[in-house]
Write a protein that holds these residues in place. Sequence first.
Motif, mmCIF file in Angstrom:
data_model
loop_
_atom_site.group_PDB
_atom_site.id
_atom_site.type_symbol
_atom_site.label_atom_id
_atom_site.label_comp_id
_atom_site.label_asym_id
_atom_site.label_seq_id
_atom_site.Cartn_x
_atom_site.Cartn_y
_atom_site.Cartn_z
ATOM 1 N N HIS A 1 -9.483 2.679 -6.117
ATOM 2 C CA HIS A 1 -10.088 1.883 -5.025
ATOM 3 C C HIS A 1 -11.578 1.778 -4.996
ATOM 4 O O HIS A 1 -12.087 0.597 -5.027
ATOM 5 C CB HIS A 1 -9.498 2.393 -3.690
ATOM 6 C CG HIS A 1 -9.975 1.853 -2.546
ATOM 7 N ND1 HIS A 1 -9.388 0.614 -1.855
ATOM 8 C CD2 HIS A 1 -10.973 1.857 -1.668
ATOM 9 C CE1 HIS A 1 -9.825 0.206 -0.897
ATOM 10 N NE2 HIS A 1 -10.936 0.888 -0.602
ATOM 11 N N TRP B 1 -1.963 -5.292 -5.033
ATOM 12 C CA TRP B 1 -2.927 -4.873 -4.085
ATOM 13 C C TRP B 1 -2.270 -4.247 -2.810
ATOM 14 O O TRP B 1 -2.643 -3.425 -2.160
ATOM 15 C CB TRP B 1 -4.136 -5.767 -3.913
ATOM 16 C CG TRP B 1 -4.952 -5.699 -5.067
ATOM 17 C CD1 TRP B 1 -5.125 -6.865 -5.783
ATOM 18 C CD2 TRP B 1 -5.582 -4.364 -5.635
ATOM 19 N NE1 TRP B 1 -5.912 -6.502 -6.890
ATOM 20 C CE2 TRP B 1 -6.340 -5.015 -6.671
ATOM 21 C CE3 TRP B 1 -5.769 -3.040 -5.268
ATOM 22 C CZ2 TRP B 1 -6.989 -4.185 -7.733
ATOM 23 C CZ3 TRP B 1 -6.268 -2.309 -6.057
ATOM 24 C CH2 TRP B 1 -7.267 -2.780 -7.380
ATOM 25 N N ASP C 1 -2.410 -0.807 -1.766
ATOM 26 C CA ASP C 1 -2.833 -0.104 -0.508
ATOM 27 C C ASP C 1 -1.851 0.440 0.369
ATOM 28 O O ASP C 1 -2.176 1.489 1.126
ATOM 29 C CB ASP C 1 -3.628 -1.215 0.259
ATOM 30 C CG ASP C 1 -4.916 -1.764 -0.533
ATOM 31 O OD1 ASP C 1 -5.690 -0.845 -1.115
ATOM 32 O OD2 ASP C 1 -5.249 -2.874 -0.095
#
Length: 142
Positions: free
Chosen positions: A39, A67, A71
């Motif tokens: 990240h 993503w 995440d």
Amino acid sequence: MSTIEAPRTPVRRRTNWEKWGWLYMRFSGVLLVVLIFGHLLVNLFLGEGVQAIDFAFVAGKLADPFWIVYDMLLLWLALIHGANGMRTIINDYAHGRLRVVFLVALAGATVVLLVLGTLVLTTFDPCIGTPSETLAPLCAAQ
């Protein structure tokens, strides 16, 4: 006086939650280190640095399913890892009803944060309303 069970007596096995919690902390900790450095690498070093992180940058990242999953994995692992650590601290230092109150509050906060974070990641739409000039190309592509 204790009695010795006869050989071949079936043993009732119970789930050892402390062992599974301990194992989770080790495996999630290693995976979190990899995810966090990934990240930081993508957001700070491979791009234009911290000054490039704005709403449009986040909107562009969350337009990509990779993503979103990345995440989401980071959110779930970190939040459950932290909650498990707090549970251990509560079990060590709180006793009686106070311990139960703390554990229920911790579980409630963890569930609320997981639900809210998951909703943000899965329902994020930067194109609601009039998009800014930086978001216009992204919103036009949809």
